[in-house]
Design an enzyme around this catalytic site. Sequence first.
Site, PDB file in Angstrom:
ATOM      1  CG  MET A 222      22.262  12.049   3.487  1.00 42.10           C
ATOM      2  SD  MET A 222      23.292  13.487   2.252  1.00 42.10           S
ATOM      3  CE  MET A 222      23.012  13.574   0.897  1.00 42.10           C
TER       4      MET A 222
ATOM      5  CG  PHE B 224     -10.429  -9.308  10.996  1.00 42.21           C
ATOM      6  CD1 PHE B 224      -8.955  -9.790  11.431  1.00 42.21           C
ATOM      7  CD2 PHE B 224     -10.477  -8.876   9.514  1.00 42.21           C
ATOM      8  CE1 PHE B 224      -7.994  -9.951  11.058  1.00 42.21           C
ATOM      9  CE2 PHE B 224      -9.191  -9.888   8.995  1.00 42.21           C
ATOM     10  CZ  PHE B 224      -7.525  -9.975   9.745  1.00 42.21           C
ATOM     11  CD  GLN B 225      -7.691  -6.850   8.010  1.00 36.59           C
ATOM     12  OE1 GLN B 225      -8.068  -7.174   7.017  1.00 36.59           O
ATOM     13  NE2 GLN B 225      -6.094  -7.330   7.521  1.00 36.59           N
TER      14      GLN B 225
ATOM     15  CE  LYS C 251     -17.160  -6.938   3.506  1.00 35.58           C
ATOM     16  NZ  LYS C 251     -16.662  -7.769   3.816  1.00 35.58           N
TER      17      LYS C 251
ATOM     18  CD  GLU D 274      -1.353  -2.395   2.068  1.00 33.93           C
ATOM     19  OE1 GLU D 274      -2.389  -2.999   2.026  1.00 33.93           O
ATOM     20  OE2 GLU D 274      -0.200  -2.679   2.074  1.00 33.93           O
TER      21      GLU D 274
END
Length: 577
Positions: free
Chosen positions: A492, A129-130, A179, A67
Amino acid sequence: MDVKTIKKEQSKTGTKVRITGAEAVIHCLLAEGVDTIYGYPGGAIMPVYDELYKFQDKLHHVLTRHEQGATHAAQGYARVSGRVGVAIATSGPGATNLVTGIADAQIDSTPLVCITGQVARHLLGSDAFQETDIIGISTPVTKWNYQITKASEIPEIMAKAFYIARSGRPGPVLVDITKNAQFEEFDFEYSKCTAVRSYNPVPKIDTEKLQQAADLINSAKKPFIIWGQGIILGKAEEELKAFVEKTGIPAAWTILGASALSSSHPLNVGMVGMHGNYGPNLLTNECDLLIALGMRFDDRVTGDLSTYARQAKVIHFEIDPAEINKNVHADVPVLGNVKDALEQILPLLKENKHESWHEVFKAKYAIEFDQVIKNDLYPEKEGLTMGEVIESINEASKHEAVIVSDVGQHQMIACRYAKFNTSKSNITSGGLGTMGFALPASIGAKMGAPEREVVAIIGDGGYQMTIQELGTIFQTKVPVKIVVLNNEFLGMVRQWQQLFFDKRYASTEMTNPDFVTIAKGYHIPAVRVTKREDLKGAVEEMIASEGPYFLEVMVEKEDNVFPMVPTGASVSDVRLS
């Protein structure tokens, strides 16, 4: 049905068309002119993906491998095309994986609309969940965000999201959709948003301030312009060119402003900032007038604020009122769209050349060339330098490539030495400094400007942070050119350890895999260069390649990037070695 068809049906029958929230999301995207989306599916966003499946002929969904890659790809697309980038993900870890790219877009003023799925409304706050509070998490790094819990909210909120993302100073917006809202049906209507109460994206220009600014410019003996990304975001490249040519004022750029004015323009004197050019940095503290155009006086540009341009009057052209006097006091702030402001001030300005002042810049450049540039671009030592790789790409691409750089030494070298004829050609992570940015951003950049050559310049450290996006390149066949400058260090950090920590190279040396073999595993042609005599031919072959291409160049392990303004030092203390 698309939005136009729905409206025809409604006018014919006199009734509204009922669709699901998920389908409404797709119609909203189409109504806003979206053609490309970057994302990764999951349970809480599955209804939207089901609708996407039905609209494959109208909306191109790019399945990234992470993502974070989706947000960076959307950034690359937005930065090159000038349109709003769109990223989509599921709830929980899918949503949180977007946050780095969202934060990057916020600080670099990149217009994004990010859509996340969320658990059903009745489960909110239950640790389902999630489930993650992505609204709370993303609030500090978005221009605006909103959680939709009813399908009927979708058209208004989506319209507002695109308007806020693209208007005024652009930025990322996040829309979280439960949802249940994706499944619910409602009577769909869509109207684009043209205003939001109490939100004034473009302040009205004060003509009195313009006259004050013109008076200072006309009377200045040693004026100096620094322009930033505001010129590109405001589509003010032609106005900038007219402004510098009429006034004859030396003009330098921040890294996000690079390419707004051609690299070869005689009034373009180079880059400011920690690793900017010697003259522009040093002479910031010698000019009598500093004109800031669409830049925010970042600490990497100013160094020690207590010593920054104290001798100069400051004019600040800026669209965001929050930036005025935030870091540097503006004697004359000019709020408004920079394109309009430059158009309006131009007739008030006298023609000038400032020839003796330009000679001072030329003298400083000669010093920098002799002590730094010559060794970077035309080295006499055996090992390859990062600078000569960038110079080879300049020559092979005829200064027309979009350069997408990651973060580190290679980024500063690319910004210093890449040459540009065309605006929107330097794409990099500026304010956040996100390693892993370049590979996915180059995918989006190529899709945003398919007619242009896109070359990603990446270090061996940052490359491995998003190396999985080679899978996206393999699946989409997007013809990006990938150049890894491999010094087997986190370069760096190693440079700072060398200069300020007595060469204690703590956790910066890299034991790397065989990058060429990995690229070939994704069916991407790949070459490794270790000798100078092979570099030119390899770069030319890469640029001539019609598909994606991977080039690894083994460069000097302990080369440093100079000039350098140490952290917290004055820009007058710029070091050449």
